[in-house]
Design a protein around this motif. Structure first.
Motif, PDB file in Angstrom:
ATOM      1  N   ASN A  68      -4.947  -2.628  -7.706  1.00  0.00           N
ATOM      2  CA  ASN A  68      -4.873  -2.481  -9.003  1.00  0.00           C
ATOM      3  C   ASN A  68      -4.338  -3.878  -9.684  1.00  0.00           C
ATOM      4  O   ASN A  68      -4.131  -4.670  -8.863  1.00  0.00           O
ATOM      5  N   ALA A  69      -4.076  -3.947 -10.982  1.00  0.00           N
ATOM      6  CA  ALA A  69      -3.642  -4.916 -11.551  1.00  0.00           C
ATOM      7  C   ALA A  69      -2.314  -5.700 -11.013  1.00  0.00           C
ATOM      8  O   ALA A  69      -2.024  -6.908 -10.854  1.00  0.00           O
ATOM      9  N   ILE A  70      -1.262  -4.593 -10.598  1.00  0.00           N
ATOM     10  CA  ILE A  70      -0.050  -4.994 -10.173  1.00  0.00           C
ATOM     11  C   ILE A  70      -0.360  -5.890  -8.865  1.00  0.00           C
ATOM     12  O   ILE A  70       0.239  -6.792  -8.681  1.00  0.00           O
ATOM     13  N   THR A 112      -2.727  -7.481  -8.018  1.00  0.00           N
ATOM     14  CA  THR A 112      -3.451  -9.061  -8.518  1.00  0.00           C
ATOM     15  C   THR A 112      -2.304  -9.802  -8.608  1.00  0.00           C
ATOM     16  O   THR A 112      -2.119 -10.965  -8.161  1.00  0.00           O
ATOM     17  N   VAL A 113      -1.398  -9.124  -9.513  1.00  0.00           N
ATOM     18  CA  VAL A 113      -0.443 -10.243 -10.204  1.00  0.00           C
ATOM     19  C   VAL A 113       0.482 -10.471  -8.882  1.00  0.00           C
ATOM     20  O   VAL A 113       0.894 -11.639  -8.788  1.00  0.00           O
ATOM     21  N   VAL A 114       1.266  -9.583  -8.467  1.00  0.00           N
ATOM     22  CA  VAL A 114       2.024  -9.847  -7.252  1.00  0.00           C
ATOM     23  C   VAL A 114       1.639 -10.650  -6.343  1.00  0.00           C
ATOM     24  O   VAL A 114       2.160 -11.876  -5.968  1.00  0.00           O
ATOM     25  N   ALA A 115       0.220 -10.616  -5.833  1.00  0.00           N
ATOM     26  CA  ALA A 115      -0.111 -11.529  -4.639  1.00  0.00           C
ATOM     27  C   ALA A 115      -0.522 -12.758  -5.427  1.00  0.00           C
ATOM     28  O   ALA A 115      -0.142 -13.995  -4.485  1.00  0.00           O
ATOM     29  N   GLN A 143       0.896  -1.348  -0.014  1.00  0.00           N
ATOM     30  CA  GLN A 143       0.002   0.005   0.083  1.00  0.00           C
ATOM     31  C   GLN A 143       0.846   1.270   0.210  1.00  0.00           C
ATOM     32  O   GLN A 143       2.126   1.205   0.279  1.00  0.00           O
ATOM     33  N   SER A 144       0.090   2.485  -0.242  1.00  0.00           N
ATOM     34  CA  SER A 144       1.006   3.564  -0.540  1.00  0.00           C
ATOM     35  C   SER A 144       1.736   4.030   0.720  1.00  0.00           C
ATOM     36  O   SER A 144       2.701   4.617   0.621  1.00  0.00           O
ATOM     37  N   LEU A 159      -9.460  -8.625  -2.763  1.00  0.00           N
ATOM     38  CA  LEU A 159      -8.960  -7.907  -1.569  1.00  0.00           C
ATOM     39  C   LEU A 159      -7.988  -6.975  -2.243  1.00  0.00           C
ATOM     40  O   LEU A 159      -7.539  -5.969  -1.636  1.00  0.00           O
ATOM     41  N   VAL A 160      -7.053  -7.317  -3.203  1.00  0.00           N
ATOM     42  CA  VAL A 160      -5.979  -6.452  -3.365  1.00  0.00           C
ATOM     43  C   VAL A 160      -6.002  -5.973  -4.915  1.00  0.00           C
ATOM     44  O   VAL A 160      -5.453  -5.048  -5.381  1.00  0.00           O
ATOM     45  N   GLY A 161      -7.211  -6.457  -5.693  1.00  0.00           N
ATOM     46  CA  GLY A 161      -7.335  -6.184  -6.998  1.00  0.00           C
ATOM     47  C   GLY A 161      -8.012  -4.841  -7.311  1.00  0.00           C
ATOM     48  O   GLY A 161      -7.665  -4.125  -8.477  1.00  0.00           O
ATOM     49  N   GLY A 162      -8.784  -4.263  -6.448  1.00  0.00           N
ATOM     50  CA  GLY A 162      -9.390  -2.879  -6.649  1.00  0.00           C
ATOM     51  C   GLY A 162     -10.304  -3.038  -8.085  1.00  0.00           C
ATOM     52  O   GLY A 162     -10.805  -4.060  -8.402  1.00  0.00           O
TER      53      GLY A 162
END
Lengths: 419, 365
Positions: A285-287, A289-292, A259-260, A363-366
């Motif tokens: 955002n997409a980042i 989702t991909v990372v997690a 998170q920021s 949860l993390v994808g927004g």
């Protein structure tokens, strides 16, 4: 030996028949035993897997609500040609249905279903039913008087279309298409498309996630496979550790990281890579989702890769080197081809798991990192449009089967090796 | 024990040591010179350091001390693929995803040879091992012996001057193994390549080698041609490891003119060649080949005469093996040729046995 030679030599048809019957009888007991052993699993799968999927398939085309709760109207509309407003008889049937539906408290269900198809149908039906006392013959004038909507031929077409117990409307919806008042099906404008975009995003992000797990998992597996078993087992626990941690904990810990105001951004600000005022958006955002998801699905790549690499003796690499190959050539031409079954198995596992993933993107994808699974869940839990959820689910199922079939033709499933 | 003609050495180990854990030396002070064209076998039990030595030569292990020279140049820091050494591995290491022809073409392709050259050389190599028709098969479709030949062909196809073989026949059955021994030997003779061969099978070593290096405990115990190694072992390990051997332990009593008199543990006195003893009063091991022992020797034939009791008589067709109790050792083996005039020896018989001084060697304890 001689007995069997005689027996197979000149058997008359009757004897052959009897022999077959005997053989069958002698094997039957074993077959029954085997069947008994697998029966619990078969029953379990039938109840918990085949039945729900069958139900989902039916739901995606099932549309009996309007048919069931507005029986007179739908029957009367069967013969309506849709050129002009219906005649009095049909209005009478509608009036009957509304009054009846209000008494039975079922008119709301029909109204809700009609509203999926065309906005405003719900309020049209519900406010008419609230003013049911005003309904009186001649019904046509009376109803149009109560609500002007009843004078709109398009509304009638919607009711007629939904009167059929089977519908393609969920699929039309799921394909980002719409049916206009004439019953013609066409795509919605590109900026209004939702599901096709989601499907496309789900596919390419799953491919990306799969590629990331291969890139990250391959060296780790190679390292593990080259270690003595004693050390490899210890390190393998580290690979498996995520499995023992709750998926939610793992996903939310990525929120803390990304998170920021999170660890990574703080670190970058501290080092001075970025300024405090322009922290990078790494999550929701997409980042994110991909990372997690790469992290969460990595063990599914490492395990099959490791077990395949374990079976490749180091002497192959040595042989290649001794024959004059550089380390890179030896790896590329000798080692890698022999680990392809592991890559295949890992890739298909990760890809199929990822394409239907739901919790982590949620949860993390927004907005930009949501998967089709999130849309399906949304329709299951919030909009309660189970029919659309089922249609999307069926599309996902067909997509996965299609990709698997394609994969089978290109790569071949017999090259998949889980160890 | 280095070959004195070191200037002509093609391969040279110079004071090479190897340790894996920093505590124990697997190879201790290895010095060997191998002239061009020689077939040298490293023979020893497992764990004796022979395979490690081979791997250091191939470049897969680095020497912790000392230098390895190839053609006069130190190769300690040369990567394996730049050494140009052919190698045959224990389990052949044929690439399973390539056909036989592709396997053979691999070393040529990485050398960027033209396609025509590759094809020609591959076919020639296949013909050499009599597998001309098998180019399109996968290794898994070949028998063990055929795979073995492909492995040999692959190690030779790029015409290296030096070929290493790491127990290449270990996985074959006995008949095939013997046949392959001759084939490899003949290929070596025909091509004149230098071969370093590792095995724990002494008959393999005796069949093929120009010289054999007997390994034990990280050292070369003896480096000699096969006949010398068998006939004239220089220490108890070599005598025991190569061929069958009768071992008699005792103490040196007197030394004179290269002949020593040994008092055995049971008090019997034996005369033997003084090869490797530590002087009078010190312990020694006598080595005596079973086929050099005579039963019922004629008068004057043998300087050492004792009586022995036959404990076990085993008929082996071409010869008869007798286990006897001689000089307090009940594992004393005698091999008697199965000649027609021999009268049958029966278990329990006590008869005179004897052997010559020249056949009995006093070695280290």
């Amino acid at each position: 030996m001689s007995i069997s030679v005689e027996a197979t030599g000149d058997l008359s048809p009757e004897e052959q028949k009897r022999l077959k019957a005997d053989l069958h009888r002698s094997l039957r007991r074993n077959k029954m035993k085997a069947l008994m052993l697998v029966a619990p699993l078969i029953i379990f799968i039938l109840i918990t897997f085949v039945a729900p999927i069958g139900d989902m398939l039916i739901r995606s085309v099932d549309d009996t609500v309007v048919n069931e709760y507005m029986p007179r109207t739908t029957e009367a509309l069967d013969d309506w040609d849709g050129q002009a407003l219906p005649d009095e008889a049909i209005y009478a049937a509608l009036a009957q249905d509304i009054i009846e539906g209000r008494k039975e408290k079922t008119i709301g269900k029909a109204a809700k279903r009609l509203n999926y198809e065309k906005g405003g149908m719900r309020s049209l039906l519900m406010s008419t039913s609230r003013k049911h006392k005003k309904i009186q013959p001649p019904y046509k004038d009376s109803l149009i008087d109560i609500k002007k909507g009843w004078g709109d031929i398009d509304n009638w077409k919607v009711i007629q279309r939904l009167g059929s117990p089977v519908t393609a409307s969920y699929y039309i919806n799921a394909f980002d298409m719409e049916t206009n008042s004439d019953g013609d099906v066409s795509f919605v404008p590109p900026d209004e498309q939702i599901y096709l975009k989601l499907f496309w995003r789900t596919i390419w992000m799953s491919v990306l996630i799969t590629a990331m797990t291969v890139l990250l998992g391959y060296p780790v597996s190679y390292f593990l496979a080259s270690l003595p078993l004693k050390h490899a087992n210890v390190l393998m626990i580290l690979v498996l550790l995520p499995f023992w941690t709750s998926l939610l904990v793992r996903t939310t810990s990525w929120i803390a990281m990304l998170q920021s105001q999170g660890v990574l951004n703080d670190l970058m600000v501290w080092i001075g890579v970025i300024g405090d005022e322009n922290r990078v958006q790494l999550i929701y955002n997409a980042i994110g989702t991909v990372v997690a998801m790469t992290h969460i699905l990595l063990p599914f790549m490492i395990l099959p890769l490791y077990s395949v690499m374990k079976t490749v003796p180091p002497s192959y690499l040595r042989a290649a080197r001794s024959l004059g190959a550089t380390p890179w050539t030896a790896f590329w031409q000798v080692y890698l081809p022999q680990t392809v079954p592991g890559i295949s198995a890992g890739a298909i596992l990760v890809f199929i798991l990822s394409i239907g993933y739901y919790i982590t993107p949620a949860l993390v994808g927004g907005q930009s990192g949501a998967f089709i699974g999130n849309a399906i869940a949304g329709h299951m839990q919030q909009s309660l449009n189970w029919g659309l959820a089922a249609a999307l689910g069926v599309m996902l199922l067909v997509l996965v089967l299609g990709i698997y079939g394609l994969y089978n033709r290109v790569v071949g499933t017999n090259s998949v090796k889980l160890g | 024990m280095a070959n004195p003609a070191s200037s002509e050495a093609y391969v040279r180990f110079d004071g090479v040591q190897k340790s894996y854990d920093g505590v124990n030396l697997v190879v201790k002070d290895l010095n060997v010179d191998i002239p061009r064209g020689e077939f040298l076998t490293m023979l020893g039990p497992s764990g004796s350091g022979k395979t490690t030595s081979l791997m250091m030569l191939a470049g897969f292990e680095t020497a912790t001390h000392g230098d390895i020279y190839l053609n006069g140049r130190s190769i300690n820091n040369v990567a394996p693929h730049k050494r140009g050494i052919g190698m045959v591995f224990q389990n052949y290491a044929l690439f399973p995803h390539m056909t036989v022809a592709e396997n053979l073409a691999f070393p040529l392709q990485v050398r960027k040879m033209s396609k025509a050259d590759v094809e020609e050389k591959v076919q020639r190599a296949l013909d050499m091992v009599e597998l001309g028709e098998f180019g399109n098969r996968r290794p898994a479709q070949l028998s063990g012996g055929q795979q073995q030949r492909v492995a040999v062909a692959r190690a030779l196809v790029f015409e290296p001057d030096l070929v290493l073989m790491d127990e290449p026949l270990g996985a074959l059955d006995k008949n095939l193994r013997e046949q392959m021994q001759y084939e490899i030997k003949h290929i070596h003779e025909r091509l004149g390549v230098t071969v370093v061969y590792v095995t724990h099978d002494q008959s393999e070593a005796l069949t093929m080698s120009n010289r054999i290096a007997g390994f034990e405990d990280g050292r070369i115990q003896q480096l000699a041609p096969p006949t010398e190694l068998y006939e004239k072992p220089e220490n108890a390990f070599v005598a025991q490891f190569i061929g069958e051997n009768n071992k008699l332990t005792g103490r040196v009593d007197a030394l004179a003119d290269g002949i020593c008199e040994v008092v055995l543990d049971n008090g019997d006195r034996v005369k033997a060649l003084d090869i490797n003893t530590d002087g009078a009063g010190k312990g020694t091991t006598l080595s005596l080949r079973p086929e050099r022992v005579f039963l019922n020797p004629v008068e004057g034939q043998c300087q050492n005469m004792f009586s022995g009791k036959a404990e076990e008589v085993i008929y082996l067709g071409d010869h008869i093996r007798v286990r006897m109790n001689v000089c307090g050792h009940d594992d004393f083996i005698v091999k008697v040729p199965n000649a027609s005039d021999k009268k049958g020896l029966v278990q329990g018989d006590t008869i005179p046995v004897g052997w010559s001084i020249d056949d009995c060697r006093a070695l280290d304890a």
